[in-house]
Design an enzyme around this catalytic site. Sequence first.
Site: not given
Length: 245
Positions: A7, A129
Site C-alpha cells: 500500500d 470488501d
Amino acid sequence: MIIPAIDLIEGQVVRLYQGDYKQKTTFDLSPLSQLKSYQDQGASWLHIVDLTGAKDPDKRQTNLIADLVDGLDANIQVGGGIRSEAQVIELLDIGVKRVVIGSLAVKETALVQSWFEKYGAEAICLALDVNIDEQGEKIVAVSGWQSGGGKTLESLVEAFKPYGLKHALVTDISRDGTLQGANTQLYREIASSYPQIKWQASGGIASLDDVAAVRDSGANGIIIGKALLIENFNVEQAITCWPNS
C-alpha cells in the site's frame, strides 16, 4: 497463488489497520526494491494499492506506479479509489495488467459493467470488501469502508456474471490488518457457490498456516501485505506452501 501486496501513501510503503488512515504504520522501504524482492522470490503477480489516490483522486500516484511497472517483470494489479474510465485507461496504458474496482461497482454498477464489455474481464478485478452481519449476510462496504453499500456480495456477483466476471478480491473487513487469520469459511462458501470465478482472499494473514488454510478453502489466490512487511515469513516460503499455478 501468492500475490504480495504493498500500500502506498505519497510514495511511502504503509499499512493501515482496518482501512483507517489514522492507524497507519510507515515502513522505511523503497517500493521498487520491495516489489523486486517479492518478484525475485517467485511472485508472478503483485498487488499495489494507491491509498493517496483512494482519498484524493487528484493526487493519484500514477507516475510512481508507471515507474514500478517499468521496473518489474511481474504482472501488476492496481487498486485504490478508481472512480472513472479515464483512470482505468491511464492504468492500462502504463502497463498495469488488471485494475481493481471497489466502491464504484456498488454505486455505479452499469458503468462498471460497460468497462467489462470494453476492456474485457481479464483486465478488471472486483474488490468486494465485506462486513458480515449477525445473520451471516455478506454486506459490501464502500468508500474506504466508511459506509455500508447495502448490497450483498452475492447480488453483485450475479450482476457481473453475465459480463464474464473472472476475478474478485474479497476481504473480510474485520480481519484486515489484524494478523488474526483469514476467514476461511467465507472463502469456502463463495468458492463453492461460484467456482467459475478466481477468488482472491485478503485480510488477516499472519502465518504459513493461514496461507495453507486459504489454499485449502478453494480460493485461487491470496493477497499478503503486512505479514511479509514484518517478516513473519517470506514470499519464497509462501510459494512453497502454495505454488503458483
